[in-house]
Design a protein around this motif. Structure first.
Motif, PDB file in Angstrom:
ATOM      1  N   LEU A   1      18.855   7.491   6.448  1.00 21.94           N
ATOM      2  CA  LEU A   1      18.676   6.061   6.704  1.00 21.94           C
ATOM      3  C   LEU A   1      17.231   5.632   6.433  1.00 21.94           C
ATOM      4  CD1 LEU A   1      20.872   5.646   9.918  1.00 21.94           C
ATOM      5  CD2 LEU A   1      21.290   4.576   7.685  1.00 21.94           C
ATOM      6  N   HIS A   2      16.293   6.494   6.785  1.00 20.38           N
ATOM      7  CA  HIS A   2      14.897   6.187   6.473  1.00 20.38           C
ATOM      8  C   HIS A   2      14.701   6.096   4.962  1.00 20.38           C
ATOM      9  CE1 HIS A   2      12.894   6.066  10.369  1.00 20.38           C
ATOM     10  NE2 HIS A   2      13.662   7.069  10.755  1.00 20.38           N
ATOM     11  N   ALA A   3      15.337   7.001   4.244  1.00 25.27           N
ATOM     12  CA  ALA A   3      15.225   6.975   2.778  1.00 25.27           C
ATOM     13  C   ALA A   3      15.842   5.686   2.235  1.00 25.27           C
ATOM     14  CB  ALA A   3      15.914   8.194   2.170  1.00 25.27           C
ATOM     15  N   LEU A   4      16.987   5.316   2.787  1.00 29.40           N
ATOM     16  CA  LEU A   4      17.657   4.080   2.346  1.00 29.40           C
ATOM     17  C   LEU A   4      16.740   2.878   2.558  1.00 29.40           C
ATOM     18  CD1 LEU A   4      20.289   2.577   1.425  1.00 29.40           C
ATOM     19  CD2 LEU A   4      20.879   2.419   3.860  1.00 29.40           C
ATOM     20  N   ALA A   5      16.104   2.849   3.726  1.00 28.50           N
ATOM     21  CA  ALA A   5      15.217   1.719   4.026  1.00 28.50           C
ATOM     22  C   ALA A   5      14.046   1.674   3.038  1.00 28.50           C
ATOM     23  CB  ALA A   5      14.708   1.836   5.461  1.00 28.50           C
ATOM     24  N   ALA A   6      13.499   2.862   2.731  1.00 32.73           N
ATOM     25  CA  ALA A   6      12.364   2.894   1.791  1.00 32.73           C
ATOM     26  C   ALA A   6      12.795   2.429   0.407  1.00 32.73           C
ATOM     27  CB  ALA A   6      11.794   4.315   1.714  1.00 32.73           C
ATOM     28  N   MET A   7      14.002   2.810   0.017  1.00 25.93           N
ATOM     29  CA  MET A   7      14.480   2.462  -1.325  1.00 25.93           C
ATOM     30  C   MET A   7      14.970   1.023  -1.400  1.00 25.93           C
ATOM     31  SD  MET A   7      16.628   5.914  -1.915  1.00 25.93           S
ATOM     32  CE  MET A   7      17.091   5.616  -3.578  1.00 25.93           C
ATOM     33  N   GLY A   8      15.227   0.456  -0.230  1.00 20.95           N
ATOM     34  CA  GLY A   8      15.870  -0.846  -0.214  1.00 20.95           C
ATOM     35  C   GLY A   8      14.918  -2.026  -0.078  1.00 20.95           C
ATOM     36  N   ALA A   9      13.618  -1.754  -0.103  1.00 19.20           N
ATOM     37  CA  ALA A   9      12.666  -2.867   0.043  1.00 19.20           C
ATOM     38  C   ALA A   9      12.945  -3.923  -1.024  1.00 19.20           C
ATOM     39  CB  ALA A   9      11.243  -2.334  -0.074  1.00 19.20           C
ATOM     40  N   GLY A  10      13.199  -5.151  -0.606  1.00 13.63           N
ATOM     41  CA  GLY A  10      13.467  -6.234  -1.550  1.00 13.63           C
ATOM     42  C   GLY A  10      14.863  -6.193  -2.143  1.00 13.63           C
TER      43      GLY A  10
ATOM     44  N   PRO B   1      27.195   9.391  22.040  1.00  9.68           N
ATOM     45  CA  PRO B   1      25.780   8.998  21.940  1.00  9.68           C
ATOM     46  C   PRO B   1      25.182   9.298  20.562  1.00  9.68           C
ATOM     47  CG  PRO B   1      26.085  10.728  23.617  1.00  9.68           C
ATOM     48  CD  PRO B   1      27.445  10.287  23.188  1.00  9.68           C
ATOM     49  N   GLY B   2      25.611  10.375  19.938  1.00  8.53           N
ATOM     50  CA  GLY B   2      25.078  10.732  18.616  1.00  8.53           C
ATOM     51  C   GLY B   2      25.414   9.679  17.576  1.00  8.53           C
ATOM     52  N   HIS B   3      26.648   9.193  17.607  1.00 14.30           N
ATOM     53  CA  HIS B   3      27.035   8.149  16.657  1.00 14.30           C
ATOM     54  C   HIS B   3      26.314   6.838  16.969  1.00 14.30           C
ATOM     55  CE1 HIS B   3      30.220  11.021  15.670  1.00 14.30           C
ATOM     56  NE2 HIS B   3      30.347  10.356  14.534  1.00 14.30           N
ATOM     57  N   ALA B   4      26.226   6.531  18.274  1.00 17.35           N
ATOM     58  CA  ALA B   4      25.574   5.276  18.669  1.00 17.35           C
ATOM     59  C   ALA B   4      24.107   5.276  18.245  1.00 17.35           C
ATOM     60  CB  ALA B   4      25.700   5.079  20.179  1.00 17.35           C
ATOM     61  N   GLU B   5      23.457   6.427  18.399  1.00 15.09           N
ATOM     62  CA  GLU B   5      22.038   6.573  18.048  1.00 15.09           C
ATOM     63  C   GLU B   5      21.819   6.263  16.555  1.00 15.09           C
ATOM     64  OE1 GLU B   5      20.830  10.605  19.078  1.00 15.09           O
ATOM     65  OE2 GLU B   5      19.702  10.714  17.200  1.00 15.09           O
ATOM     66  N   VAL B   6      22.732   6.767  15.751  1.00 13.66           N
ATOM     67  CA  VAL B   6      22.649   6.544  14.312  1.00 13.66           C
ATOM     68  C   VAL B   6      22.848   5.055  13.980  1.00 13.66           C
ATOM     69  CG1 VAL B   6      24.167   6.882  12.317  1.00 13.66           C
ATOM     70  CG2 VAL B   6      23.214   8.861  13.503  1.00 13.66           C
ATOM     71  N   GLY B   7      23.783   4.423  14.675  1.00 10.46           N
ATOM     72  CA  GLY B   7      24.030   2.999  14.445  1.00 10.46           C
ATOM     73  C   GLY B   7      22.833   2.160  14.849  1.00 10.46           C
ATOM     74  N   ARG B   8      22.238   2.518  15.983  1.00 13.72           N
ATOM     75  CA  ARG B   8      21.044   1.798  16.449  1.00 13.72           C
ATOM     76  C   ARG B   8      19.928   1.898  15.416  1.00 13.72           C
ATOM     77  NH1 ARG B   8      22.116   3.631  21.519  1.00 13.72           N
ATOM     78  NH2 ARG B   8      20.818   5.472  21.222  1.00 13.72           N
ATOM     79  N   LEU B   9      19.733   3.106  14.910  1.00  8.90           N
ATOM     80  CA  LEU B   9      18.661   3.303  13.933  1.00  8.90           C
ATOM     81  C   LEU B   9      18.925   2.483  12.672  1.00  8.90           C
ATOM     82  CD1 LEU B   9      16.039   4.758  13.117  1.00  8.90           C
ATOM     83  CD2 LEU B   9      17.470   6.541  12.096  1.00  8.90           C
ATOM     84  N   ALA B  10      20.166   2.480  12.225  1.00 10.59           N
ATOM     85  CA  ALA B  10      20.504   1.709  11.015  1.00 10.59           C
ATOM     86  C   ALA B  10      20.123   0.248  11.222  1.00 10.59           C
ATOM     87  CB  ALA B  10      21.995   1.850  10.706  1.00 10.59           C
ATOM     88  N   ALA B  11      20.463  -0.276  12.405  1.00 10.33           N
ATOM     89  CA  ALA B  11      20.153  -1.678  12.686  1.00 10.33           C
ATOM     90  C   ALA B  11      18.654  -1.890  12.808  1.00 10.33           C
ATOM     91  CB  ALA B  11      20.874  -2.110  13.963  1.00 10.33           C
ATOM     92  N   GLU B  12      17.979  -0.957  13.501  1.00 14.17           N
ATOM     93  CA  GLU B  12      16.518  -1.087  13.651  1.00 14.17           C
ATOM     94  C   GLU B  12      15.816  -1.068  12.297  1.00 14.17           C
ATOM     95  OE1 GLU B  12      16.471   0.939  18.048  1.00 14.17           O
ATOM     96  OE2 GLU B  12      15.671   2.091  16.350  1.00 14.17           O
TER      97      GLU B  12
END
Ligand SMILES: Nc1ncnc2c1ncn2[C@@H]1O[C@H](COP(=O)(O)OP(=O)(O)OP(=O)(O)O)[C@@H](O)[C@H]1O
Ligand SMILES: [Mg+2]
Length: 463
Positions: free
Chosen positions: A346-355, A374-385
């Protein structure tokens, strides 16, 4: 594989020769897939639920195989044993006894073993013949199978070691004892089986316990549970990471718009600029671990800096980034998923997705036990953040991902629950744009169709 007669194989494995006087010479590889057995090869027959490998005995011998190793007479020259895995383990042990010059590298960790094994393989190949086969051959079958690919010409053998419980890695080190051992990280992978990250650390640490005093333990300085393994080994410890205490360090890490990291590699007074060609910030840790192995094996620092910039993805579905003819960028990271590897992606996606517009297609993460929700929820939270624009959870059991995302106030993205992969493909199909970056990730087959459809839409039809 080193050449062995069927007679020697029977002696080593404690098996019985059948249809053979023991003189047939195995010069080719050991294979358990009958289609892969070549001339002079040894076919290991397993009786599976659907297919009984022994039935292919005549076919493989006709095609040139020297014989069959199985639990019954396959009607052709062979060795009958009680347990093929135990037999393979003994053969692998014997093969290594006969290859004393070989440098054996073992690596384990919760995420990134195969990726890093491939990097180590690419680096060491520059120093000499290296066995580091593509794929994830890390269990009681794949491990001895990999060992048996080494022969007199091989200088380096790189072994991935998986653990689903205490004692598993100890068993593998009993087959092949590495002189260089790498522990990448201790995350939540297979946490359902271990119960806790501490349990996982206990199991992974068996690798460094097995190293000889003359060996080297490469430990991730940025993962406290891994760094703490220093006290469990008699080998020399080489800490790698971004932390101050690391002997081999990455400094000034930056990530470009394609998600690729650059850093300054420092080893004592040596320093060099590394520009990775592979995507994902987590590749800093993976390449540092691989770099430590290459340095230990004798690679010159300047050569290493160049070589690191040239490593690529060898085993598929792991941060495999490609651009489609219509401009859509796809990150196929669908091989497997757990919360930490999904966070990395997800971090990689965010870096690649600028603009650009970002889409995360996330499937169920298996083997999390009580950490599942909780593991799935954590991932969803991060995606949104991270501001993912479209979040598509695949299948009902991945719904907690959306619940996690919904907790993040101010998130402007859209959330979709796709009943299955075909439904996820339909959502994508209806709305794909040239400025899209799409990440696909889940445990095993759960999102593979989506990734394959994005790669070859004309061939893969939603079912
Ligand atoms: N250092 C890392 N930290 C977090 N995630 C990582 C790291 N390295 C690789 N990954 C991601 O983890 C997933 C699995 O990668 P890889 O197959 O290399 O790991 P593995 O440890 O071999 O997994 P397995 O247990 O299935 O054999 C991929 O999605 C990959 O992008
Ligand atoms: Mg693997």
């Amino acid at each position: 594989m080193i050449a062995l007669t069927l007679g020697e194989i029977a002696t080593i494995t404690g098996g019985t020769l059948v249809n053979s006087d023991g003189t047939e010479l195995v010069t080719g590889g050991v294979e358990y897939d009958s289609r892969k057995v070549g001339p002079g090869g040894l076919f290991v027959a397993f009786a599976g639920e659907k297919v009984d490998g022994h039935e292919f005995g005549p076919e493989v011998v006709e095609a040139g195989a020297a014989g069959v190793l199985g639990t019954r007479d396959a009607g052709v020259p062979g060795v009958v044993v009680e347990d093929q895995l135990a037999a393979l383990a003994k053969l692998a042990q014997e093969a290594l006894e006969r290859l004393p010059e070989l440098t054996v590298v073992g690596l384990t960790g919760s995420s990134g073993k195969t990726t890093t094994k491939d990097y180590i393989g690419q680096l060491l190949s520059r120093l000499g013949p290296t066995v580091a086969p593509a794929g994830s051959l890390n269990n009681e079958l794949g491990f001895p199978y990999t060992v048996l690919q080494a022969d007199e010409k091989t200088r380096f053998l790189v072994l991935e070691m998986g653990a689903r419980g205490i004692g598993h890695i100890r068993y593998l080190t009993g087959i092949a004892r590495p002189s260089i051992g790498v522990v990448l990280n201790v995350g939540a992978a297979h946490i359902g089986e271990f119960g806790s990250v501490e349990g996982t650390a206990l199991a992974k640490g068996e690798l460094v316990e097995a190293l000889p005093a003359t060996g080297v333990a490469v430990l991730n300085a940025d993962d406290p549970l891994v760094a703490a393994m220093a006290s469990r080994t008699g080998a020399r410890v080489l800490l790698v990471g971004e932390a101050e205490g690391a002997g081999l360090r990455a400094e000034d890490v930056s990530v470009d718009g394609a998600g690729r990291a650059s850093y300054v590699l420092r080893n004592g007074l040596d320093r060099g600029d590394v520009r990775l060609g592979v995507a994902g910030r987590h590749q800093v840790a993976n390449t540092l671990a691989a770099a430590a192995v290459a340095l230990t094996a004798g690679m010159a620092f300047a050569d290493l800096v160049t070589a690191l910039g040239e490593v690529g993805i060898v085993s598929g579905r792991r941060m495999d980034v490609f651009e489609r003819a219509d401009g859509v960028t796809v990150v196929d990271d669908s091989y497997n998923a757990n919360p930490s590897s999904t966070a990395a992606a997800l971090h990689a996606l965010a870096a690649m997705g600028a603009g650009k517009r970002t889409t995360a297609v996330l499937g169920y993460m298996a083997e999390l036990g009580e950490h599942e929700v909780p593991g799935h929820a954590e991932v969803g939270r991060l995606a949104a953040e991270l501001g993912v624009d479209r979040l598509i959870a695949v299948a009902e059991n991945a719904r907690p991902i959306l619940d996690g995302a919904a907790e993040v106030s101010g998130w402007r993205g859209t959330a979709h629950l796709a009943a299955d992969q075909a439904a996820a493909i339909e959502i994508l199909q209806d709305d794909l744009r040239a400025d899209d970056v799409v990440l696909v990730k889940g445990s095993r087959y759960r999102t593979w169709d989506v990734a394959d459809w994005l790669r070859r839409p004309e061939e893969v039809q939603p079912t």
